[in-house]
Design an enzyme around this catalytic site. Structure first.
Site, PDB file in Angstrom:
ATOM      1  N   HIS A  86      -0.980  -4.580 -10.405  1.00  0.00           N
ATOM      2  CA  HIS A  86      -1.811  -3.648  -9.635  1.00  0.00           C
ATOM      3  C   HIS A  86      -3.322  -3.775  -9.815  1.00  0.00           C
ATOM      4  O   HIS A  86      -4.055  -2.862  -9.436  1.00  0.00           O
ATOM      5  CB  HIS A  86      -1.396  -2.191  -9.944  1.00  0.00           C
ATOM      6  N   GLY A 126       0.695  -7.908  -5.334  1.00  0.00           N
ATOM      7  CA  GLY A 126       2.059  -7.420  -5.183  1.00  0.00           C
ATOM      8  C   GLY A 126       2.073  -6.127  -4.394  1.00  0.00           C
ATOM      9  O   GLY A 126       2.931  -5.922  -3.544  1.00  0.00           O
ATOM     10  N   HIS A 127       1.139  -5.263  -4.670  1.00  0.00           N
ATOM     11  CA  HIS A 127       1.007  -4.020  -3.908  1.00  0.00           C
ATOM     12  C   HIS A 127      -0.243  -4.136  -3.048  1.00  0.00           C
ATOM     13  O   HIS A 127      -1.357  -4.050  -3.539  1.00  0.00           O
ATOM     14  CB  HIS A 127       0.904  -2.813  -4.842  1.00  0.00           C
ATOM     15  N   HIS A 139       9.207  -2.182  -0.108  1.00  0.00           N
ATOM     16  CA  HIS A 139       8.523  -0.944  -0.487  1.00  0.00           C
ATOM     17  C   HIS A 139       7.698  -0.426   0.688  1.00  0.00           C
ATOM     18  O   HIS A 139       6.824  -1.114   1.201  1.00  0.00           O
ATOM     19  CB  HIS A 139       7.626  -1.299  -1.679  1.00  0.00           C
ATOM     20  N   GLU A 156      12.035   2.116  -3.424  1.00  0.00           N
ATOM     21  CA  GLU A 156      11.246   2.987  -2.516  1.00  0.00           C
ATOM     22  C   GLU A 156      11.074   2.286  -1.174  1.00  0.00           C
ATOM     23  O   GLU A 156       9.966   2.198  -0.632  1.00  0.00           O
ATOM     24  CB  GLU A 156       9.878   3.291  -3.144  1.00  0.00           C
ATOM     25  N   GLU A 162       8.759   8.866   1.176  1.00  0.00           N
ATOM     26  CA  GLU A 162       7.674   9.200   0.256  1.00  0.00           C
ATOM     27  C   GLU A 162       6.456   9.690   1.033  1.00  0.00           C
ATOM     28  O   GLU A 162       6.101   9.124   2.075  1.00  0.00           O
ATOM     29  CB  GLU A 162       7.326   7.938  -0.552  1.00  0.00           C
ATOM     30  N   CYS A 187       3.390   9.327   0.450  1.00  0.00           N
ATOM     31  CA  CYS A 187       2.410   8.235   0.580  1.00  0.00           C
ATOM     32  C   CYS A 187       2.779   7.274   1.707  1.00  0.00           C
ATOM     33  O   CYS A 187       1.888   6.693   2.334  1.00  0.00           O
ATOM     34  CB  CYS A 187       2.338   7.417  -0.711  1.00  0.00           C
ATOM     35  N   CYS A 190       0.805   9.130  -7.313  1.00  0.00           N
ATOM     36  CA  CYS A 190       0.152   8.519  -6.160  1.00  0.00           C
ATOM     37  C   CYS A 190       0.003   9.508  -5.006  1.00  0.00           C
ATOM     38  O   CYS A 190      -0.996   9.501  -4.287  1.00  0.00           O
ATOM     39  CB  CYS A 190       0.932   7.291  -5.689  1.00  0.00           C
ATOM     40  N   CYS A 191       1.010  10.370  -4.826  1.00  0.00           N
ATOM     41  CA  CYS A 191       1.034  11.181  -3.614  1.00  0.00           C
ATOM     42  C   CYS A 191      -0.023  12.290  -3.577  1.00  0.00           C
ATOM     43  O   CYS A 191      -0.706  12.438  -2.556  1.00  0.00           O
ATOM     44  CB  CYS A 191       2.425  11.752  -3.380  1.00  0.00           C
TER      45      CYS A 191
END
Lengths: 639, 639
Positions: free
Chosen positions: B135, B186-187, B257, B309, B325, B327, B405-406
């Protein structure tokens, strides 16, 4: 408390076309196939290592232990199935193979009676240090059951003697006396085996040990906690997983691993009978009611969650994530059969046949070569095969499993169906299941024969004939299944009024040789609904005819089975057609489905339904996935 | 390809009662609450360590890094929310707090521009060795977004400069040039942030780096495999989890994801616009169609499985195990908004408002203090709280999450709703969302103001007034939502016939100061059905009024909600009642439910239904679980 006697192969001959065919399949296909697997010579399946482990334990081979910690139970269940098979169908080759196994077990057994290849070969210093997880007592239980079946079939005592030595050894390790472990197995099984061993040998010590295991379970301080502390195991263990959260008499709901629960409850029923233990029987009745009225699939499947292969909460019966392990339904039959001997009630028989004709038989393919461990009531492969939370559900049967508990369990049950049909006592005989068969028992000091003729489960007409030397007065109790909506009983052609109590119609009279009873139960295709608290089945019905639950499959009905809605006007037709599913029947019924798709809009205002009339084909649930893989559905929406 | 311009707070003033109230909630409650959490001084929540990590990285405190590897993103999202809030509502105290954060970021940044507290504090030797899992680029992206929002709000360049140095540093590490890593995160997140940074700074290098990350993704040989081999990581990684299974232009379905996918697709839409990349836009359209027509809950929730997710397969939309989710729905809004700027189509606006009014707003409690990370469409706590395969679904909102995160994502979105309402280009203005607000833009060389008045989302009447100095000819394009079943447009009281194309009604004329438009959309309670391939919703409808999806709750309707069946005769009533749910409306409608239970039989033949008529109460889905916890259901069975 009733004290009915079950009947074994000495008293019952099964000669129907339904179960006998399956017993033959077990004899001719399953037992030899499993033998090859146990000996690592079956090319279709990964090596089992079971016989190899025994040879290593006996010092006849070098090598490491392989397989599950409970791998010995596979040979035990095989021996049990072989025993049942030999009892009704002598076979020199099979008997020779079984003798070899028994000899090997004897050579593997340690001088003090200990017998568990995992610990003998791999961790001798850890014997009896983790009976919560390591299945020593479980394997011993299965070995005892296997040996008894083999002894009863052949009269050969060697296997029985080995197991008595093992049980005696276990008696030196567990019990209330000072210096012994105050424990009980993580996976119940030995409890019911020890009752069997007591019945065969008359040695009361085995009954006492079983009773100790059952009654010690769940007491405080909890043995599994003590044991875990002793080995510095700090993992978080769910005591309910092994039904060890509270003492068994205080258990209100069925909790934890479903197979374990069934084996425990079976032992409780056995002990209640042997020891006149009314409070233990009450606990059984309470748990029975919870399992069968709140936690059982219509197929007789139990265990709503793959996690811990366990019960969850009341009315949580998700069709697509049912665990419904084949072994658990087999355990349910064991329990039901034992309950019947003390608490004669049609409920037990109803559940027994529900499990037998549905959730157990679905576990084995029609050719006897492939198995379901998990028996879902709904699959749609595109999703089932992709969702992580459905990964335990397989959409096609497997050849064998790493944890191969189910195949040999099916084999031992299908080889011994004859044992579940009748019971008797001094008052007369009870007919629990319907199948062409003959029962012979002693009543009023003479041998009486009751022969049964029917086309069950496809026809509700049962003909029984009594054969005897001298007329005698006794009861013939006939189970009137919960599914039947009326039953007529005739004796020698004349309707008799029968008193139906607890699901059994009693015909009491002075019977004479050649007397005939005809029991006629109307057997029509029923739409069965679930209790409204079963959310998964709201607005849905299952098709059932007699004891057999039907399902629909993609191969007959195309994809998107959940789109199908049965018409309110319900006019099912029941058919047999040559060449269809090896002679099994099927049902056709009118339904609606959506008109072919015009667009791909995901969400749109409800409009006047564009639907088309269709005829759907339903087949016995147990026969699903014997043709092409695809979608399957038991519970159907209805108008 | 359209090249519409979005509008920010310099051009739009939002003054409605719906979103402004929520922006106020964020300003007054959420941002201060999160500030306390980030500083570990909120007693209701576990410590976040975010500011502490920064201080340790800056050498101002001793200690270990704590929290997730992406903990820095929390402060970044907070800064972004603070920026949006300050832009419309100056607040010296908040600005001072934000300045402190910026100063701290500057002190924590390394001389070469590197900035990630996890690696600075804990594993400096492992920088850029695992961009698949760790990340660094994700955090950098969020920091860039936060800095831009803060710069745009305050004109202070410091944060922006820090982030340019960070982006410049990243440019030295990644790219096609020899010696650089041929990688991508990756994200995903930095891709869209770099486009924003390019737009703010005009530095083309940032656009190029974003374009490199997007286009390198999924190429062979796969970077994640190369990277894993270099660190001897042999774990099995699902490349689709990070949308790295094939190059983005070849992706046919939304995989992996869901949040990652949304951030990637958003960047793809941005790049398509900036680079006139039609094939990238085509990929976006294809993925959009897959997500919104086959993989989206009616709430705008996406991600059908807690496992990874992630998206699963088409039409797999289980209400009780929806991941959805918060997010991910926010990401869906980001993407939709970007698509609107190049591919003007009401579908994007429809989905944007579907997510905003439903699956996002459900993520935050009405008092702004509790959050849902996962937004199911069905809960029955007795089961949801007990089943292992539902453990990600919570039946009550949580104060904070370990992976938080949300909450800050909701905060940054609710602080910037004004940015999503309008777009414009040389042809005129587009109204995407309806809410009391004022837009100011330059058209035909003068400043034009369009003010919007409505009671949306509870009323479908929208009044717009044009203010200008000189008459001018241009388009006013009004989105006609997919839910509307007819819209009437009046200009200065007279009905005008409008051409509706791609979901937008264009009113083209020579506008004069004070001209008034009235858009009247009939807003009635609709029963919405799902595509017949959505098995979870077969035979069911959802209640929707305007863009708002309704649900039923136990607190209004008792237990066993799945037992309820809407009557065929559908006569819903729409109410407001003082004191009910803080002024939110509710729907009442006639339904059937089972008569009170007579017995507890689990399976029984279908009989004439004993049912009772009842009136059920439905509330906006987003407001569920703001009173007592209990069952909740969106999709209702219907006759």
């Amino acid at each position: 408390m009733y004290k009915l006697n079950a009947m074994d192969e000495k008293q019952v001959t099964l000669n129907d076309s339904f179960w006998s065919e399956r017993a033959k399949l077990v004899r001719e296909t399953v037992i030899p196939y499993q033998w090859r697997i146990l000996n690592d010579i079956e090319l279709d399946a990964p090596p089992s290592f079971t016989i190899r482990n025994l040879k290593i334990a006996a010092g006849e081979m070098h090598g490491e232990f392989n397989g599950m910690v409970f791998q010995d139970s596979d040979i035990a269940k095989w021996l049990e199935a072989a025993g049942y098979s030999l009892a009704v169908h002598p076979d020199k080759d099979l008997e020779r193979m079984a003798d070899e196994v028994v000899d090997l077990l004897e050579r593997a057994q340690e001088p003090d009676g200990y017998l568990d290849t995992y610990f003998i070969v791999k961790e001798p210093h850890k014997k009896w240090t983790n009976v919560r997880d390591w299945h020593e007592l479980y394997c011993a239980g299965h070995l005892i059951e296997g040996a008894i079946a083999y002894f009863e079939a052949t009269g050969k005592r060697k296997a029985l003697d080995i197991m008595c030595r093992l049980a005696d050894h276990i008696s030196t390790k567990f019990g209330p006396e000072p210096g012994k472990l105050k424990g009980y197995p993580g996976h119940e099984e030995i409890e019911l085996a020890l009752v069997k061993l007591y019945r065969v040998t008359g040695n009361r010590a085995y009954l006492d040990l079983s009773n100790y295991f059952v009654n010690e379970r769940g007491n405080q301080p909890n043995f599994f906690r003590i044991e875990a502390e002793a080995r510095q195991d700090e993992s978080n263990y769910n005591l309910a997983y092994s039904q060890a959260h509270v003492p068994v008499r205080e258990q209100q709901t069925a909790e934890g691993h479903a197979v374990r629960a069934m084996y425990l409850y079976s032992a409780m029923a056995d002990l209640a009978k042997e020891l006149n233990d009314e409070s233990l029987l009450d606990a059984c009745r309470r748990l029975w009611s919870n399992v069968t009225q709140k936690r059982m699939f219509i197929t007789g499947g139990i265990g709503s969650s793959a996690h811990e292969e366990a019960f969850t909460v009341d009315y949580d019966l998700p069709n697509d994530r049912a665990y419904a392990e084949t072994c658990a339904s087999i355990g349910l039959v064991f329990w039901a059969h034992r309950m019947l001997q003390t608490d004669l009630n049609g409920d037990y028989g109803d559940v027994m046949e529900r499990a037998l004709y549905n959730g157990i038989l679905s576990g084995i393919s029609m050719d006897g070569k492939k198995y379901f461990y998990v028996n879902p009531l709904e699959v749609w492969p595109t999703t089932t095969n992709h969702r992580h939370d459905m990964q335990s559900v397989k959409t096609t049967r497997q050849s064998w499993f790493g944890c191969a508990c189910c195949p040999p369990n099916v084999a031992r049950l299908l080889s011994s169906i004859h044992r579940y049909i009748y019971s008797y006592d001094s008052e007369g005989i009870c007919v629990h299941l319907y199948a062409n068969s003959e029962a012979r028992w002693k009543q009023s000091e003479q041998l009486i024969t009751l022969s049964q003729q029917s086309e069950y489960p496809w026809d509700g007409r049962i003909n029984l004939t009594v054969q005897m030397h001298e007329p005698a007065e006794f009861d013939i109790k006939l189970r009137i299944p919960g599914w039947s909506e009326g039953a007529t009983t005739r004796v020698n052609g004349k309707i008799v009024s029968t008193h139906i109590e607890s699901g059994y119609a009693t015909v009491h009279r002075r019977w004479e040789d050649g007397d005939q009873i005809e029991l006629l139960m109307s057997m029509r295709v029923q739409r069965v609904k679930a209790n409204k608290d079963v959310r998964a089945n709201a607005g849905k019905v299952a098709l059932q005819r007699g004891p057999v639950v039907f399902c629909i499959e993609e191969v007959d009905n195309g994809t998107n089975l959940s789109d199908i809605v049965l018409k309110r006007q319900f006019e099912p037709e029941f058919h047999f057609r040559e060449g269809f599913l090896e002679g099994l029947p099927y049902i056709t019924v009118q339904a609606w489905r959506s008109a072919p798709k015009k667009d791909e809009i995901l969400y749109s205002p409800l409009s006047v339904d564009e639907r088309v009339s269709t005829v759907i084909t339903a087949i016995p649930y147990f026969s699903w996935c014997n043709r092409e893989p695809g979608e399957m559905l038991v519970w159907l929406r209805t108008e």
